[in-house]
Motif scaffolding. Structure first.
Motif, short mmCIF file in Angstrom:
data_model
loop_
_atom_site.label_atom_id
_atom_site.label_comp_id
_atom_site.label_asym_id
_atom_site.label_seq_id
_atom_site.Cartn_x
_atom_site.Cartn_y
_atom_site.Cartn_z
N VAL A 130 -2.34 -8.41 6.01
CA VAL A 130 -2.19 -8.06 4.60
C VAL A 130 -2.54 -6.57 4.49
O VAL A 130 -3.51 -6.11 5.07
CB VAL A 130 -3.12 -8.93 3.72
CG1 VAL A 130 -3.18 -8.41 2.31
CG2 VAL A 130 -2.66 -10.38 3.77
N GLY A 131 -1.73 -5.83 3.76
CA GLY A 131 -1.93 -4.39 3.63
C GLY A 131 -1.03 -3.56 4.54
O GLY A 131 -1.01 -2.34 4.43
N ALA A 132 -0.29 -4.22 5.42
CA ALA A 132 0.65 -3.49 6.28
C ALA A 132 1.81 -2.98 5.43
O ALA A 132 2.41 -3.74 4.68
CB ALA A 132 1.17 -4.39 7.40
N ILE A 133 2.10 -1.70 5.55
CA ILE A 133 3.24 -1.10 4.86
C ILE A 133 4.32 -0.89 5.91
O ILE A 133 4.07 -0.30 6.97
CB ILE A 133 2.86 0.22 4.19
CG1 ILE A 133 1.78 -0.05 3.14
CG2 ILE A 133 4.10 0.87 3.55
CD1 ILE A 133 1.19 1.19 2.54
N ALA A 154 7.78 -1.37 1.90
CA ALA A 154 7.35 -2.71 1.48
C ALA A 154 5.96 -2.97 2.06
O ALA A 154 5.60 -2.41 3.10
CB ALA A 154 8.34 -3.76 1.96
N MET A 155 5.21 -3.80 1.37
CA MET A 155 3.85 -4.12 1.81
C MET A 155 3.70 -5.63 1.95
O MET A 155 4.22 -6.40 1.14
CB MET A 155 2.83 -3.62 0.79
CG MET A 155 1.39 -3.96 1.17
SD MET A 155 0.21 -3.58 -0.14
CE MET A 155 0.05 -1.83 0.10
N VAL A 156 2.96 -6.02 2.98
CA VAL A 156 2.60 -7.42 3.15
C VAL A 156 1.43 -7.70 2.22
O VAL A 156 0.40 -7.04 2.30
CB VAL A 156 2.21 -7.73 4.62
CG1 VAL A 156 1.78 -9.18 4.74
CG2 VAL A 156 3.37 -7.41 5.56
N ARG A 157 1.65 -8.65 1.32
CA ARG A 157 0.59 -9.04 0.39
C ARG A 157 0.41 -10.55 0.45
O ARG A 157 1.35 -11.29 0.70
CB ARG A 157 0.96 -8.65 -1.05
CG ARG A 157 0.89 -7.17 -1.33
CD ARG A 157 1.10 -6.91 -2.83
NE ARG A 157 0.81 -5.55 -3.20
CZ ARG A 157 1.72 -4.64 -3.51
NH1 ARG A 157 3.00 -4.94 -3.48
NH2 ARG A 157 1.35 -3.42 -3.86
N GLU A 158 -0.80 -10.99 0.18
CA GLU A 158 -1.09 -12.40 0.01
C GLU A 158 -0.81 -12.74 -1.44
O GLU A 158 -1.35 -12.10 -2.35
CB GLU A 158 -2.56 -12.68 0.35
CG GLU A 158 -2.94 -14.14 0.33
CD GLU A 158 -2.32 -14.93 1.46
OE1 GLU A 158 -1.94 -16.10 1.20
OE2 GLU A 158 -2.21 -14.42 2.59
#
Length: 128
Positions: free
Chosen positions: A109-112, A62-66
């Motif tokens: 943002v962008g952390a997987i 999963a990725m942190v997205r705005e």
């Protein structure tokens, strides 16, 4: 609003990675079945997976997205609706949404991230 979303990026880092969600869909942390309890590498895969709110499928990354324009109320409704579509009680959606927002709060943002039972850790951070 920063949210946890499905991603195919970094798939293959572990031999038992899988990505059956729709790229970018919102995910949450699903339940762990008895078969995988205590073993994130169990045959089911639920102990290492995130669950897609729309597809009801799973992914190990999963990725942190705005997500611009997405509100807290939208997030609660997305979780509630997903749970109820799958036959679960959606009354805890607000609590779950708050917990997920807290989880990603300090990650960029962008952390997987990956899941290993009840531990969620950053696998890699993509530069914007």
């Amino acid at each position: 609003m920063k949210l946890l979303t499905a991603t195919n990026l970094t798939q293959g880092y572990r031999d038992n990675d899988f990505a059956w969600c729709v790229e970018g869909e919102l995910v949450h942390i699903g339940v762990i079945c008895d078969r995988d309890a205590g073993d994130p590498d169990g045959g089911c895969g639920c102990a290492r997976a995130f669950a897609g709110l729309n597809s009801h499928r799973a992914t190990t990354t999963a990725m942190v997205r705005e997500v611009p324009g997405f509100t807290e109320a939208d997030y609660v409704e997305a979780i509630r609706s997903s749970l109820e579509q799958q036959g679960y009680d959606g009354s805890h959606a607000e609590h779950e949404a708050a917990g997920l927002r807290t989880l990603v709060r300090d990650w960029p943002v962008g952390a997987i991230v990956e899941r290993r039972l009840n531990e969620i850790v950053v696998r890699q951070v993509l530069q914007p």
